[in-house]
Design an enzyme around this catalytic site. Structure first.
Site, short mmCIF file in Angstrom:
data_model
loop_
_atom_site.label_atom_id
_atom_site.label_comp_id
_atom_site.label_asym_id
_atom_site.label_seq_id
_atom_site.Cartn_x
_atom_site.Cartn_y
_atom_site.Cartn_z
CG HIS A 113 -4.81 -1.94 1.33
ND1 HIS A 113 -5.03 -2.60 0.34
CD2 HIS A 113 -6.06 -2.09 2.27
CE1 HIS A 113 -6.21 -2.93 0.35
NE2 HIS A 113 -6.81 -2.61 1.30
CG ASP A 149 -4.29 -5.78 0.58
OD1 ASP A 149 -3.21 -5.40 -0.02
OD2 ASP A 149 -5.39 -6.05 -0.15
C1 GAR Z 1 -3.05 3.11 -4.55
O1 GAR Z 1 -4.27 3.42 -4.05
C2 GAR Z 1 -2.73 1.83 -3.66
O2 GAR Z 1 -2.93 2.19 -2.15
C3 GAR Z 1 -3.54 0.82 -4.24
O3 GAR Z 1 -3.32 0.94 -5.61
C4 GAR Z 1 -3.48 2.24 -5.96
C5 GAR Z 1 -2.18 2.29 -6.81
O4 GAR Z 1 -2.40 3.77 -7.16
N1 GAR Z 1 -3.06 -0.46 -3.63
C6 GAR Z 1 -3.62 -1.59 -3.51
O5 GAR Z 1 -4.74 -1.63 -3.59
C7 GAR Z 1 -2.89 -2.98 -2.82
N2 GAR Z 1 -3.79 -3.81 -2.20
P1 GAR Z 1 -0.77 4.26 -7.83
O6 GAR Z 1 -0.42 3.45 -8.80
O7 GAR Z 1 -1.28 5.62 -8.46
O8 GAR Z 1 0.20 4.36 -6.74
#
Ligand code: GAR
Length: 220
Positions: A113, A149
């Site tokens: 997260h 989360d």
């Molecule tokens: C990342 O920043 C991850 O931490 C976030 O979504 C993004 C996905 O990027 N996750 C959340 O917000 C979960 N609550 P990615 O698809 O390039 O890995």
């Protein structure tokens, strides 16, 4: 989880840059996990192309097409069983998993997260961090429990918030930290150096860097 290289499923909904970081780490010599399956809840997720390029099996399971969350989780469970998965990494998987599913995978289901939890669960974390005026922001890897989360924290990486930051510049700095932190946390779990025990996360390693709960991944 007794085999030497754990079989990991990565659940995604989009870009998949954290998936890529895990794939890249797992091809490294001696890494104790292989990315055996990618599951996306969206057919257009860019991460699916990353899986294909890396030769990792992938499945698209769209809850609405399957008839809702219960059917989705049943199909997911079956896909995980068929691929003989030991551990699940949520990597930008933007869907809440039900309590039964989470309970079955307790201690084997982790999430990344983009905030220093418990601050800023949910969406728009970078915007909210800027609005709150925090000087340190970052990312967290945690075991998933039935909250959003939420769950015992495995590792965190902090980055500074700079005076001219916009949400995008801050997000990019955090994302770089995510790409280091997630593979390191996965590695420590697969080596049983970090475990979920009653009362929280416990490190079974005596190495100070590995036992640090608040960690700068560059120093792990
Ligand atoms: C990342 O920043 C991850 O931490 C976030 O979504 C993004 C996905 O990027 N996750 C959340 O917000 C979960 N609550 P990615 O698809 O390039 O890995």
């Amino acid at each position: 989880m007794s085999r030497l290289r754990k079989r990991v499923a990565v659940l995604i909904s989009g870009r998949g840059s954290n998936l890529q970081a895990l794939i890249d780490a797992a091809v490294g010599e001696g890494f104790p996990a292989e990315i055996a399956l990618v599951v996306s809840d969206r057919p257009d997720a860019q991460g699916l192309q990353r899986a294909e390029r890396a030769g990792v099996a992938s499945r698209v399971l769209v809850p609405k097409e399957l008839g809702g969350r219960a059917a989705f989780e049943q199909a997911l469970e079956q896909a995980l069983r068929e691929a003989d998965i030991d551990l699940i990494c949520l990597a930008g998987f933007m869907r809440i998993l039900g309590a039964d599913f989470v309970g079955r995978w307790q201690g084997r289901l982790i999430n990344i997260h983009p905030s220093l939890l418990p601050a800023f669960p949910g969406l728009d974390t970078h915007q909210r961090a800027l609005e709150a005026g925090v000087k340190l922001h970052g990312c967290s890897v945690h075991f998933v429990d039935s909250g959003v989360d939420r769950g015992p924290i495995i590792g965190q990486a902090a980055v500074p918030v700079l005076p001219d930051d916009e949400p995008d510049s801050l997000a990019a700095r955090v994302l770089t930290a995510e790409h280091s932190l997630y593979p390191r946390c996965l590695e420590l779990i697969c080596l049983s150096k970090i475990q979920l025990l009653e009362g929280g996360v416990k490190s079974t390693s005596s190495a100070p860097a590995e036992s640090a709960i608040l960690a700068n991944p560059d120093r792990l």
